[in-house]
Design a protein around this motif. Structure first.
Motif, PDB file in Angstrom:
ATOM      1  N   ALA A 426      -0.096   4.335   1.611  1.00 53.71           N
ATOM      2  CA  ALA A 426       0.634   4.645  -0.287  1.00 53.71           C
ATOM      3  C   ALA A 426       2.228   4.563   0.042  1.00 53.71           C
ATOM      4  O   ALA A 426       1.984   3.770  -0.723  1.00 53.71           O
ATOM      5  CB  ALA A 426       0.634   6.367  -0.305  1.00 53.71           C
ATOM      6  N   GLY A 427       2.615   4.134   1.598  1.00 50.13           N
ATOM      7  CA  GLY A 427       3.095   3.524   2.189  1.00 50.13           C
ATOM      8  C   GLY A 427       3.811   2.027   1.298  1.00 50.13           C
ATOM      9  O   GLY A 427       4.783   1.257   1.443  1.00 50.13           O
ATOM     10  N   LEU A 428       3.122   0.826   0.893  1.00 55.95           N
ATOM     11  CA  LEU A 428       2.547  -0.105   0.756  1.00 55.95           C
ATOM     12  C   LEU A 428       3.008  -0.610  -0.844  1.00 55.95           C
ATOM     13  O   LEU A 428       3.317  -2.000  -0.745  1.00 55.95           O
ATOM     14  CB  LEU A 428       1.157  -1.206   1.138  1.00 55.95           C
ATOM     15  CG  LEU A 428       0.103  -0.664   2.475  1.00 55.95           C
ATOM     16  CD1 LEU A 428      -0.511  -1.032   2.720  1.00 55.95           C
ATOM     17  CD2 LEU A 428       1.255  -1.385   3.630  1.00 55.95           C
ATOM     18  N   ALA A 429       2.968   0.808  -1.270  1.00 59.07           N
ATOM     19  CA  ALA A 429       3.659   0.322  -2.672  1.00 59.07           C
ATOM     20  C   ALA A 429       4.852   0.307  -2.845  1.00 59.07           C
ATOM     21  O   ALA A 429       5.423  -0.940  -3.773  1.00 59.07           O
ATOM     22  CB  ALA A 429       3.240   1.585  -3.468  1.00 59.07           C
ATOM     23  N   ALA A 430       5.753   0.383  -1.416  1.00 57.51           N
ATOM     24  CA  ALA A 430       7.342   0.000  -1.820  1.00 57.51           C
ATOM     25  C   ALA A 430       7.127  -0.889  -1.208  1.00 57.51           C
ATOM     26  O   ALA A 430       8.421  -1.804  -1.287  1.00 57.51           O
ATOM     27  CB  ALA A 430       8.205   1.019  -1.155  1.00 57.51           C
ATOM     28  N   ALA A 431       6.842  -1.032   0.167  1.00 60.53           N
ATOM     29  CA  ALA A 431       7.168  -2.135   0.527  1.00 60.53           C
ATOM     30  C   ALA A 431       6.804  -3.475  -0.115  1.00 60.53           C
ATOM     31  O   ALA A 431       7.669  -4.668   0.291  1.00 60.53           O
ATOM     32  CB  ALA A 431       6.394  -2.765   1.887  1.00 60.53           C
ATOM     33  N   ARG A 432       5.768  -3.772  -0.961  1.00 62.78           N
ATOM     34  CA  ARG A 432       4.799  -4.646  -1.987  1.00 62.78           C
ATOM     35  C   ARG A 432       6.357  -5.667  -2.898  1.00 62.78           C
ATOM     36  O   ARG A 432       6.911  -5.826  -3.322  1.00 62.78           O
ATOM     37  CB  ARG A 432       3.946  -4.312  -2.313  1.00 62.78           C
ATOM     38  CG  ARG A 432       3.207  -5.189  -2.972  1.00 62.78           C
ATOM     39  CD  ARG A 432       2.362  -5.341  -4.405  1.00 62.78           C
ATOM     40  NE  ARG A 432       2.418  -4.294  -5.661  1.00 62.78           N
ATOM     41  CZ  ARG A 432       1.930  -3.470  -5.803  1.00 62.78           C
ATOM     42  NH1 ARG A 432       1.129  -2.133  -4.422  1.00 62.78           N
ATOM     43  NH2 ARG A 432       2.663  -2.857  -6.617  1.00 62.78           N
ATOM     44  N   ASN A 433       7.440  -3.858  -3.169  1.00 62.10           N
ATOM     45  CA  ASN A 433       8.069  -4.767  -4.326  1.00 62.10           C
ATOM     46  C   ASN A 433       9.118  -5.851  -3.326  1.00 62.10           C
ATOM     47  O   ASN A 433       9.670  -6.728  -4.524  1.00 62.10           O
ATOM     48  CB  ASN A 433       9.089  -3.561  -3.922  1.00 62.10           C
ATOM     49  CG  ASN A 433       8.737  -2.255  -4.973  1.00 62.10           C
ATOM     50  OD1 ASN A 433       7.832  -2.833  -5.777  1.00 62.10           O
ATOM     51  ND2 ASN A 433       9.764  -1.652  -4.901  1.00 62.10           N
ATOM     52  N   ASN A 434       9.081  -6.356  -2.025  1.00 58.60           N
ATOM     53  CA  ASN A 434      10.137  -6.939  -1.282  1.00 58.60           C
ATOM     54  C   ASN A 434       9.340  -7.913  -0.217  1.00 58.60           C
ATOM     55  O   ASN A 434      10.458  -8.759   0.413  1.00 58.60           O
ATOM     56  CB  ASN A 434      11.648  -6.716  -1.125  1.00 58.60           C
ATOM     57  CG  ASN A 434      12.385  -6.064  -2.055  1.00 58.60           C
ATOM     58  OD1 ASN A 434      13.022  -6.823  -2.446  1.00 58.60           O
ATOM     59  ND2 ASN A 434      12.340  -4.887  -1.544  1.00 58.60           N
ATOM     60  N   ALA A 435       8.356  -7.118   0.061  1.00 56.42           N
ATOM     61  CA  ALA A 435       7.271  -7.987   0.945  1.00 56.42           C
ATOM     62  C   ALA A 435       6.119  -9.091   0.629  1.00 56.42           C
ATOM     63  O   ALA A 435       5.582  -7.789  -0.555  1.00 56.42           O
ATOM     64  CB  ALA A 435       7.736  -7.320   2.464  1.00 56.42           C
ATOM     65  N   PHE A 436       5.668  -9.456   0.781  1.00 58.07           N
ATOM     66  CA  PHE A 436       3.854  -9.800   0.231  1.00 58.07           C
ATOM     67  C   PHE A 436       3.184  -9.013   1.458  1.00 58.07           C
ATOM     68  O   PHE A 436       3.586  -9.535   2.791  1.00 58.07           O
ATOM     69  CB  PHE A 436       4.454 -11.710   0.647  1.00 58.07           C
ATOM     70  CG  PHE A 436       2.582 -11.849   0.000  1.00 58.07           C
ATOM     71  CD1 PHE A 436       2.606 -11.791  -0.666  1.00 58.07           C
ATOM     72  CD2 PHE A 436       1.659 -11.786   1.497  1.00 58.07           C
ATOM     73  CE1 PHE A 436       1.017 -12.975  -1.159  1.00 58.07           C
ATOM     74  CE2 PHE A 436       0.082 -12.497   0.860  1.00 58.07           C
ATOM     75  CZ  PHE A 436       0.236 -13.224  -0.946  1.00 58.07           C
ATOM     76  N   VAL A 437       2.693  -7.812   0.753  1.00 61.21           N
ATOM     77  CA  VAL A 437       1.385  -7.408   1.134  1.00 61.21           C
ATOM     78  C   VAL A 437      -0.467  -8.248   1.504  1.00 61.21           C
ATOM     79  O   VAL A 437      -0.748  -8.218   0.128  1.00 61.21           O
ATOM     80  CB  VAL A 437       2.008  -6.199   1.080  1.00 61.21           C
ATOM     81  CG1 VAL A 437       0.660  -4.866   2.143  1.00 61.21           C
ATOM     82  CG2 VAL A 437       3.313  -5.521   1.713  1.00 61.21           C
ATOM     83  N   ALA A 438      -0.456  -8.257   2.382  1.00 66.04           N
ATOM     84  CA  ALA A 438      -1.475  -8.396   2.732  1.00 66.04           C
ATOM     85  C   ALA A 438      -2.739  -7.800   3.467  1.00 66.04           C
ATOM     86  O   ALA A 438      -1.950  -7.211   5.446  1.00 66.04           O
ATOM     87  CB  ALA A 438      -2.034  -9.629   3.012  1.00 66.04           C
ATOM     88  N   VAL A 439      -3.660  -7.424   3.041  1.00 62.13           N
ATOM     89  CA  VAL A 439      -4.693  -5.943   3.664  1.00 62.13           C
ATOM     90  C   VAL A 439      -5.276  -6.802   4.090  1.00 62.13           C
ATOM     91  O   VAL A 439      -6.660  -7.666   3.082  1.00 62.13           O
ATOM     92  CB  VAL A 439      -4.525  -4.558   2.782  1.00 62.13           C
ATOM     93  CG1 VAL A 439      -5.411  -3.606   4.002  1.00 62.13           C
ATOM     94  CG2 VAL A 439      -3.161  -4.878   2.576  1.00 62.13           C
ATOM     95  N   PHE A 440      -6.420  -6.628   5.292  1.00 62.30           N
ATOM     96  CA  PHE A 440      -7.751  -7.244   5.816  1.00 62.30           C
ATOM     97  C   PHE A 440      -8.683  -5.956   6.251  1.00 62.30           C
ATOM     98  O   PHE A 440      -8.326  -5.100   7.384  1.00 62.30           O
ATOM     99  CB  PHE A 440      -7.379  -8.307   6.879  1.00 62.30           C
ATOM    100  CG  PHE A 440      -8.453  -8.455   7.713  1.00 62.30           C
ATOM    101  CD1 PHE A 440      -9.815  -9.549   6.831  1.00 62.30           C
ATOM    102  CD2 PHE A 440      -9.245  -8.089   8.814  1.00 62.30           C
ATOM    103  CE1 PHE A 440     -11.036 -10.140   6.750  1.00 62.30           C
ATOM    104  CE2 PHE A 440     -10.142  -9.195   9.140  1.00 62.30           C
ATOM    105  CZ  PHE A 440     -10.816 -10.074   8.925  1.00 62.30           C
ATOM    106  N   SER A 441      -9.425  -5.754   5.166  1.00 63.50           N
ATOM    107  CA  SER A 441     -10.845  -4.289   5.224  1.00 63.50           C
ATOM    108  C   SER A 441     -11.410  -4.936   4.621  1.00 63.50           C
ATOM    109  O   SER A 441     -12.244  -5.437   3.820  1.00 63.50           O
ATOM    110  CB  SER A 441      -9.238  -3.311   4.433  1.00 63.50           C
ATOM    111  OG  SER A 441     -10.025  -2.040   4.250  1.00 63.50           O
ATOM    112  N   PRO A 442     -12.369  -3.817   5.194  1.00 56.48           N
ATOM    113  CA  PRO A 442     -14.290  -3.779   4.346  1.00 56.48           C
ATOM    114  C   PRO A 442     -14.290  -2.819   3.120  1.00 56.48           C
ATOM    115  O   PRO A 442     -14.957  -2.734   2.575  1.00 56.48           O
ATOM    116  CB  PRO A 442     -15.218  -3.021   5.844  1.00 56.48           C
ATOM    117  CG  PRO A 442     -13.985  -2.561   6.422  1.00 56.48           C
ATOM    118  CD  PRO A 442     -12.568  -2.705   6.804  1.00 56.48           C
ATOM    119  N   PHE A 443     -13.210  -1.540   3.070  1.00 60.32           N
ATOM    120  CA  PHE A 443     -13.656  -0.917   1.985  1.00 60.32           C
ATOM    121  C   PHE A 443     -11.787  -1.311   0.926  1.00 60.32           C
ATOM    122  O   PHE A 443     -11.204  -1.590   1.316  1.00 60.32           O
ATOM    123  CB  PHE A 443     -13.454   0.396   2.557  1.00 60.32           C
ATOM    124  CG  PHE A 443     -14.403  -0.015   3.419  1.00 60.32           C
ATOM    125  CD1 PHE A 443     -15.614   0.314   3.466  1.00 60.32           C
ATOM    126  CD2 PHE A 443     -13.900   0.595   4.879  1.00 60.32           C
ATOM    127  CE1 PHE A 443     -16.378   0.638   3.957  1.00 60.32           C
ATOM    128  CE2 PHE A 443     -14.935   1.130   6.099  1.00 60.32           C
ATOM    129  CZ  PHE A 443     -16.564   1.186   5.633  1.00 60.32           C
TER     130      PHE A 443
END
Length: 523
Positions: A426-443
């Motif tokens: 859930a904390g990735l929402a805050a990280a995405r404000n200033n960083a490019f967030v890429a997630v590698f996941s099956p779901f």
């Protein structure tokens, strides 16, 4: 004392190895081995119900009868210690008559419901009735009725009508788990198995009683009437629920796992597995899959849009190239294979050249005395072998997330569907404000929903690779399912990014990656 042993005999004076003859074949076995064990070591199959190599010998089913020269009557081979010069016959009219009589007694009160029994197809009573039964019954009286479909725990259902009172399940709870929920009640022909009053079969290993039940008396609630066993293909694999890495068989049909059962490995899990691992396949069929690469749109609603894999890879490679020195962080799950982590490490060493790989710690509960490990990742030991450090307490992960939220990280990679716990995802929402967030996941999980770029990966059962358990044993995980066409393994993703960043790599399979792993990391 087992049959064939003289109470006054000094067993310590016997040689360490003895020779005996079974069905005309001279064999040599360790002193103290039973006739049944000696026969098994020589490849001679003797029928058995109550005997199990992981449990004490009970000798109560009587189907393993054999004829021993100079003994006046048939003896149970599971309780008879092999002796020097002993001559044993496991076949012949006398033996077959004895086994036929045993089968007649076992089937006297047994319901003739094989077509609707969930054990049909892997039932020893069914199998031995064909091999050793008479084909008919002289018992014309009313059968003794037992209770049916009785839940005796959260996962196990008991049908006493089908029970032959071999006591395997009772001995398992007494000797292996030490919980003792099961017992034998009444006596003689009225004997039956049940849980003690006021108790339930709810220990963490209860499903093993179903595995060792030779008939249809104990069945698994989660698998009952789901699939006929002859429709399943058993694929050997390794459980990924904890650092133990229990060897398992995946029951596969219709490109789906229908059940998981333990596969014998004396060094790792013997004959057993825990219930959590046994049922770990269930979320695979109910959790929505990520079936295409997705990029978060720039509009006001921020909705994600599907993008082709080449475009998604070019986007991520471009972001990695543009990142400032030391401003790329990967949070890589210890559920990734050795091959995945090896190429992720190469990506950072050869293409990115400055950045950080964080392997989160995933602890829950405590180690127990049997199998369960508090480390809920299957490859933390493998990550360490590659020179990666497990993030104890996940302090580095928390710092990286905070750094991303404050603009000190340009690209944050999350590699693996279980890399982040729910709160961290859930904390990735805050990280995405200033960083490019890429997630590698099956779901389609919380991390994916908070990502700028979501990349579909293979799920459990859909990849080949290697995990190293906490004991240091490398174990091969075999692909048993066909993944969605868009899903990639971790090593393929890292290789594709390296190629786009000017570092050519060419691996056709996980085995090819493993060959380089063994060159670079001899341990």
């Amino acid at each position: 004392m087992p049959h064939g042993a003289d109470p006054g005999e000094d067993l310590s004076a016997m040689p360490d190895r003895i020779k005996l003859t079974i069905d005309g074949k001279e064999i040599e076995v360790d002193k103290g081995a039973t006739v049944l064990q000696a026969a098994g070591q020589s490849g001679i199959d003797v029928p058995r119900y109550c005997y199990h190599p992981g449990l004490t010998i009970a000798g109560n089913c009587r189907i393993c009868l054999v004829d021993i020269e100079k003994m006046p009557k048939l003896v149970t081979s599971c309780t008879t210690v092999a002796g020097e010069g002993m001559v044993v016959r496991t076949h012949g009219a006398k033996v077959e008559d004895g086994r036929r009589a045993v089968m007649e007694f076992l089937l006297a009160n047994h319901p003739l419901d094989c077509p609707i029994c969930d054990q049909a197809g892997e039932c020893w009573l069914q199998e031995y009735s064909f091999r050793h039964g008479s084909g008919g019954s002289r018992f014309k009286e009313e059968k003794i009725k037992g209770f049916k479909n009785k839940p005796i725990g959260p996962h196990v259902v008991l049908d006493t009508e089908r029970c032959i009172v071999c006591t395997r399940c009772v001995r398992f709870t007494q000797e292996i788990t030490g919980t003792g929920e099961l017992g034998v009640f009444q006596r003689g022909v009225l004997s039956y198995i049940d849980v003690f009053p006021g108790t339930t079969l709810d220990n963490p290993y209860s499903g093993n009683t179903v595995d060792i039940c030779p008939v249809g008396a104990l069945t698994l609630e989660e698998f009952r009437f789901k699939k006929r066993v002859w429709e399943l293909r058993d694929a050997p694999s390794v459980c990924g629920t904890c650092a133990r890495g229990c060897n398992v068989n995946l029951g596969i049909s219709d490109n789906r796992i229908w059940r998981m059962t333990p596969r014998e490995n004396q060094q790792v899990n013997k004959w057993w597995m825990c219930d959590e691992g046994r049922l770990s396949y269930e979320p695979l069929d109910v959790t929505p899959r990520l079936t295409e690469a997705q990029s978060r749109g720039n509009g006001a609603d921020g909705a994600s849009v599907a993008v082709p894999w080449p475009d998604a890879l070019e986007t991520l490679a471009g972001k990695l190239k543009e990142a400032r020195a030391g401003a790329v962080v990967a949070i890589a799950s210890a559920s990734l294979t050795l091959e995945d982590l090896f190429l992720v490490k190469r990506l950072f060493a050869e293409a990115i050249k400055s950045g950080e790989i964080i392997v989160p710690e995933k602890l829950r509960g405590q180690d127990d005395a049997l199998l369960i490990r508090a480390d809920k990742t299957p490859n933390a030991a493998g990550a360490k072998r590659l020179g990666l450090t497990i993030d104890a307490g996940n302090q580095r992960q928390a710092s990286a997330m905070a750094a991303a939220a404050s603009g000190k990280v340009d690209v944050l990679l999350v590699l693996g569907g279980d890399a982040l716990e729910e709160a961290a995802a859930a904390g990735l929402a805050a990280a995405r404000n200033n960083a490019f967030v890429a997630v590698f996941s099956p779901f389609v999980d919380t991390a994916v929903k908070n990502a700028d770029l979501a990349l579909p990966s293979t799920a459990y059962g859909e990849f080949d690779g290697t995990w190293v358990n906490f004991q240091g044993y490398p174990q091969h995980v075999k692909r048993a399912l066909t993944p969605p066409a868009v899903a990639l393994e971790g090593w393929r993703l890292a290789g594709e990014l390296m190629n786009r960043m000017g570092v050519p790599v060419a691996y056709a399979s996980a085995a090819a990656v493993m060959a380089d792993v063994m060159k670079d990391v001899p341990a």
